[in-house]
Each structure stands twice: as structure tokens, then as C-alpha cells.
Design an enzyme around this catalytic site. Structure first.
Site, short mmCIF file in Angstrom:
data_model
loop_
_atom_site.label_atom_id
_atom_site.label_comp_id
_atom_site.label_asym_id
_atom_site.label_seq_id
_atom_site.Cartn_x
_atom_site.Cartn_y
_atom_site.Cartn_z
N LYS A 55 33.85 22.76 47.72
CA LYS A 55 33.96 23.45 46.43
C LYS A 55 35.16 22.92 45.66
O LYS A 55 36.30 23.01 46.13
CB LYS A 55 34.09 24.96 46.66
CG LYS A 55 34.38 25.77 45.38
CD LYS A 55 34.38 27.28 45.63
CE LYS A 55 34.86 28.06 44.40
NZ LYS A 55 34.87 29.52 44.62
N ASP A 90 39.76 28.86 38.68
CA ASP A 90 38.73 29.90 38.58
C ASP A 90 39.28 31.09 37.80
O ASP A 90 39.96 31.95 38.36
CB ASP A 90 38.29 30.33 40.00
CG ASP A 90 37.14 31.32 39.96
OD1 ASP A 90 36.61 31.58 38.85
OD2 ASP A 90 36.78 31.83 41.04
N LYS A 106 38.76 37.33 35.67
CA LYS A 106 39.52 37.95 36.75
C LYS A 106 40.72 38.68 36.18
O LYS A 106 41.33 38.19 35.23
CB LYS A 106 40.05 36.86 37.71
CG LYS A 106 39.05 36.28 38.68
CD LYS A 106 39.75 35.27 39.59
CE LYS A 106 38.78 34.54 40.50
NZ LYS A 106 38.19 35.39 41.54
N ASP A 123 41.35 27.06 44.13
CA ASP A 123 39.91 27.24 44.29
C ASP A 123 39.16 25.92 44.48
O ASP A 123 37.94 25.90 44.60
CB ASP A 123 39.33 28.04 43.11
CG ASP A 123 38.16 28.91 43.53
OD1 ASP A 123 38.04 29.20 44.73
OD2 ASP A 123 37.34 29.27 42.65
N ASP A 176 31.96 35.16 37.99
CA ASP A 176 33.04 34.85 38.94
C ASP A 176 32.48 34.39 40.30
O ASP A 176 33.22 33.91 41.14
CB ASP A 176 33.94 36.08 39.11
CG ASP A 176 35.28 35.74 39.75
OD1 ASP A 176 35.58 34.54 39.87
OD2 ASP A 176 36.01 36.68 40.10
N ARG A 189 29.23 29.37 44.62
CA ARG A 189 27.92 29.19 45.26
C ARG A 189 26.95 28.46 44.35
O ARG A 189 26.02 27.80 44.81
CB ARG A 189 27.38 30.56 45.72
CG ARG A 189 27.04 31.51 44.63
CD ARG A 189 26.92 32.95 45.14
NE ARG A 189 28.24 33.54 45.41
CZ ARG A 189 28.41 34.74 45.97
NH1 ARG A 189 27.38 35.48 46.31
NH2 ARG A 189 29.63 35.19 46.18
N1 BES Z 1 37.22 31.85 44.20
C1 BES Z 1 36.74 33.15 44.38
C2 BES Z 1 36.89 33.67 45.80
C3 BES Z 1 38.27 33.90 46.32
C4 BES Z 1 39.05 34.90 45.80
C5 BES Z 1 38.70 33.18 47.41
C6 BES Z 1 40.31 35.13 46.34
C7 BES Z 1 39.94 33.41 47.95
C8 BES Z 1 40.75 34.39 47.40
C9 BES Z 1 35.26 33.24 44.05
O1 BES Z 1 34.80 32.37 43.09
C10 BES Z 1 34.99 34.64 43.61
O2 BES Z 1 35.61 35.08 42.69
N2 BES Z 1 34.11 35.33 44.31
C11 BES Z 1 33.82 36.69 44.02
C12 BES Z 1 32.33 36.87 44.21
C13 BES Z 1 31.82 38.21 43.74
C14 BES Z 1 31.96 38.32 42.22
C15 BES Z 1 30.38 38.34 44.16
C16 BES Z 1 34.58 37.56 45.00
O3 BES Z 1 34.71 37.20 46.16
O4 BES Z 1 35.08 38.61 44.56
ZN ZN Z 2 35.90 30.56 42.88
ZN ZN Z 3 35.04 33.07 41.10
#
Ligand code: BES
Ligand code: ZN
Ligand code: ZN
Length: 463
Positions: free
Chosen positions: A230, A235, A242, A253, A312, A316
Site C-alpha cells: 500500500k 491519507d 479524518k 500510510d 477513508d 483496500r
Molecule cells: N490508513 C488507515 C488505517 C490506519 C489508521 C492504519 C491508523 C494505522 C493507523 C486506513 O486507510 C483507514 O483509514 N481505514 C479505516 C477504514 C474504515 C473507514 C472502514 C479505519 O481503519 O478506520
Molecule cells: Zn489509509
Molecule cells: Zn484511510
């Protein structure tokens, strides 16, 4: 970006450094001459992890030194026990004196090299004051290569998004490809639509720095290994912005891509007999009037449609198109690495690399390797009964299931939908960040699962 390569010192006049376990410390102290014993006693040296003892000679130099190795129970509580004492050793060049087995010495020597890592791109950092001569009986060049791969991963993560956007990530991959005569092909901007990477384009199109897919290949014989990382260079969360506190660390990220590039460097520098492919969707998840939106439905490279329920959950999406490409030439093994979910961080914390794989032989190979190289991993389930959670009805897939149950698992299941021909698929949902200084891991970007994977490859791919 110049890579500082951690190396062992070469000298015949290193200070001997005895590694002293706590339970044999008294015997060891008794073997010293009387002044040294007295000195050790006055210093309170008891062989505990993190303790260092320095015995001066008549000229005020260092006659010999020791570090504590603790008890077996204490050693289980942490990793890199010799490195834990480095801040308390005087400047100098040391050589281990120890009857510990070669594998343990190798790990401790690696910890020493990893401790010397500095991120000095923006401000001068004082270099490591202590150096180590390679212990006898270990594969020193291999340890140096592993440390250099890890340093690359850390540099890439630590570099802020202002200097590590998609073009910079591409440049880093090109530099690596050039160093090892790998071939590299990059598809950028609207060309992503022409050659059918619609989700990489959709996620990255709002940013000034164009999204891209980096495709690197190396090696022309042996089993095929494809690594997918990734590469979200920053992000923001997109239109589902966020909150500030959650955005604060999001330069990391692209940690998955940094990890696979570090691992690729190790594989190429060691000359492993395999065919390596590295795929990195490199994007910024930004906010703009042309950003992708909640409730948009995207058609992926594979043809599966995806309803966007949270912009966010972008990782994936970009990985899905890259995984579909990876799957098209059916390698022997696909491994994806990604800072994919906050849920993984909540479940296992920053120290463990959670991973998913269905093949139990790979589980055994990875777990054994992880223990031998002090790179802890933890298996998570591809729990098929949760598949309905990622099926919204209006499209084939939902990128952000409501309720957030099993957030890391549902993300992994989402990715698995894009690997349908390749016999074995493994996915790591890593954190990629060391929250505070620890032995061999200064605060900042960190590789996870890479050393374990490297050590598992000979078994996993029958090399
Ligand atoms: N990059 C983030 C995941 C992340 C956040 C990794 C903090 C490590 C520390 C990812 O893109 C994300 O924001 N995922 C969301 C998915 C949700 C909206 C389904 C998450 O994990 O809150
Ligand atoms: Zn992310
Ligand atoms: Zn994200």
C-alpha cells in the site's frame, strides 16, 4: 535518497564485550580479578537487561566491558537485549565474548546494527558512538543486507509527504531497480484508466501529484513471488476527512510499500533464486471537487463493483486493482503489506505484525522464521462466515461495512476477493511505526514482518 548502510566494524583491537546472563552473573564476577570485582560490585552490575559494566585499565582506557542478558523470563519480555544496553556503553568498537549460539548472536548483532539507524535528512543527528565487530560464525554480509533493507523502509516512512509523494515513491523504486538491474514500469495519471486500474485512479485523482502503479520485476528463474504494498503517501481520509488526531501520523500510510521495497532490497542483495515482482499503487488520498465520494460505485480492474461507504477505506481499493494484476500471472505466492486498518492496531498494538493466510504450511514456516529473527507476527483469520459483511447488495462489495465489527478481518476478506487464481495469498495489516524509542527501533517508521518473511522464503518457496 542516499541510504546509510549500517555495517560491522573491522579492527583487531576491539574491546571485548561479555554478554552476561543474570543467573550466571555471580560466577562470572567471581572469575574477575579483585579490583574488577570490586568495581563491578560498586557499579551494581547484576547481569540485568540494559545494564552495562565497563572496567577501566590502568591508563584510564577500557579494559573490558559487559552487558547484562537478564533471565529467561526477562528476555521474553522484550527483543534485542544487547542493544538495550548500548546507551550505557562508552564510545568505542566492541567484539562479543559469549558462548551463546550463533543464531542468538546473529539476532543480537542485527539489533546492534539496527540501533545505529539515524534519520538525518532534515537535521544532523549524532552518529552511533558504538560499533560492533561481526561475531565469528555468523553470516555478517547477510545481517548487513537485512539492516540496509530495514534502513530503506524506515527512511521511506520517516520522509514526510511533502517529500514522499507518489512521484518520490516512484523515484525511490526506480533507484532501487537501478541498483539491482531490475526492470520497472510505471503507469501514471489518466493512463491508469486506459490500462484498466480504475480504483487506483479514483482514489488518487484528487491530488495534484498524480496516482500511479509501480511494477518492478527482478530475477528470471525460480518460483514467482509477488509483493504488493500500500503506497498511500498521505491519507487525509478524503471527503470522509479524518479528524486531526487521526491524520497526524498519516505520512506512514505508505508503510506497506516501504516494507515491500525494504524486503525486495534484501531479496535482491542476497541474490535469492526467485522471480520477484513488486507492485505498488502510489496515491495521495486527498480532498478536492473531483475526489471520489461516499456512495460512488466503482468498477474494479477485476470487474467486481464496489460501493464506497467511506472514502477513508481507500487502501483496500488501490490494493484491489494491484492484487488483480498480480493474480493475472498466477505467481506461486502473493504477499500484500499495508497499513490497512486502525482495527489491526487496536487488536495487536504496534509490536506485532498481524497476518492472514489460509495455507497452514506457510503459517508454520512464518511462525518459526519470526521467532528466529525477532520479528514477531500474529495470525489472524480469513473468517469466511464474515463475507456477507462486505456485500452491500447494491454492488458486489462494500469498502466500509457498517458497525466496524472485525475491521481488519473484513478488510482482509475484501482483498482476498481479488486473488482467485494464485494458489497462496498472504496479507499483512501492519502498523509500520514505532511509537517510542525501543532497543534497535528508534521512534519512527519501522519494518514489520519483512525479516520473518525473508527467513521463511526458503521453506515457503522451496528455494
Ligand atoms: N490508513 C488507515 C488505517 C490506519 C489508521 C492504519 C491508523 C494505522 C493507523 C486506513 O486507510 C483507514 O483509514 N481505514 C479505516 C477504514 C474504515 C473507514 C472502514 C479505519 O481503519 O478506520
Ligand atoms: Zn489509509
Ligand atoms: Zn484511510
Amino acid at each position: 535518497m542516499p541510504l546509510t548502510q549500517p555495517t560491522f566494524a573491522q579492527t583487531d583491537t576491539a574491546t571485548p564485550l561479555t554478554i552476561v546472563p543474570e543467573d550466571t552473573c555471580a560466577d562470572w564476577l567471581a572469575s574477575l580479578d579483585a579490583p574488577a570485582q570490586k568495581w563491578a560490585e560498586a557499579s551494581g552490575f547484576a547481569g540485568k537487561i540494559g545494564q552495562a559494566l565497563v572496567v577501566p585499565d590502568m591508563d584510564g582506557g577500557v579494559q573490558m566491558a559487559a552487558v547484562g542478558y537478564g533471565t529467561e523470563a526477562d528476555r521474553k519480555r522484550a527483543r534485542f537485549h544487547v542493544a538495550a544496553a548500548l546507551p550505557r556503553l562508552p564510545a568505542g568498537i566492541y567484539a562479543f565474548h559469549s558462548d551463546l549460539d550463533a543464531e542468538t548472536l546473529e539476532t543480537e548483532a542485527l539489533g546492534w546494527l539496527l540501533s545505529s539507524y539515524r534519520f538525518d535528512r532534515y537535521a544532523e543527528q549524532s552518529p552511533s558512538r558504538v560499533q560492533l565487530v561481526a561475531p565469528e560464525g555468523i553470516d555478517a554480509p547477510r545481517i548487513e543486507i537485512i539492516a540496509a533493507g530495514e534502513a530503506l523502509t524506515r527512511d521511506l516512512i520517516n520522509t514526510p509527504a511533502s517529500d514522499m509523494g507518489p512521484p518520490d515513491l516512484e523515484a525511490a523504486a526506480r533507484e532501487l531497480a537501478e541498483e539491482f538491474s531490475a526492470s520497472i514500469d510505471v503507469t501514471t495519471g489518466d493512463d491508469l484508466l486506459t490500462v484498466n486500474f480504475p480504483m487506483i485512479h479514483a482514489v488518487g485523482r484528487a491530488a495534484d501529484r498524480a496516482p500511479r502503479l509501480i511494477d518492478m520485476r527482478w530475477g528470471d528463474a525460480g518460483p514467482k513471488l509477488t509483493l504488493v504494498g500500500k503506497g498511500v503517501c498521505f491519507d487525509t481520509g478524503g471527503l470522509n476527512l479524518k479528524p486531526g488526531a487521526s491524520m497526524g501520523l498519516m505520512k506512514k500510510d505508505m508503510g506497506g510499500s516501504a516494507a515491500v521495497l525494504g524486503l525486495a532490497r534484501m531479496i535482491m542483495a542476497l541474490g535469492l533464486p526467485l522471480q520477484l515482482r513488486v507492485l505498488i499503487p502510489a496515491v495521495e488520498n486527498s480532498v478536492s471537487s473531483n475526489a471520489f465520494r461516499p456512495q460512488d460505485i466503482l468498477t474494479s480492474r477485476k470487474g467486481l463493483t464496489v460501493e464506497i461507504n467511506n472514502t477513508d477505506a481507500e487502501g483496500r481499493l488501490v490494493l484491489a486493482d494491484a492484487l488483480a494484476l498480480a493474480d493475472e500471472d498466477t505467481p506461486d505466492l502473493i504477499v500484500s503489506m499495508a497499513t490497512l486498518t486502525g482495527a489491526a492496531r487496536v487488536a495487536v498494538g504496534p509490536d506485532l505484525a498481524p497476518y492472514y493466510v489460509d495455507d497452514l504450511q506457510l503459517v508454520t514456516a512464518l511462525e518459526q522464521a519470526a521467532a528466529s529473527v525477532a520479528d514477531p507476527v500474529w495470525r489472524m483469520p480469513f473468517h469466511t462466515p464474515y463475507e456477507p459483511m462486505i456485500e452491500p447488495g447494491i454492488a458486489d462489495l462494500d469498502n466500509a461495512p457498517k458497525g466496524g465489527f472485525a475491521g481488519s478481518i473484513t478488510a482482509a476478506l475484501f482483498l482476498r476477493r481479488f486473488v482467485t487464481k494464485t494458489p497462496r495469498y498472504m496479507h499483512f495489516d501492519i502498523y509500520g511505526w514505532q511509537p517510542s524509542d525501543a532497543p534497535a527501533r528508534p521512534k519512527g517508521g519501522v519494518g514489520q514482518g519483512t525479516r520473518a518473511l525473508l527467513a521463511a522464503l526458503p521453506t515457503a518457496l522451496k528455494l
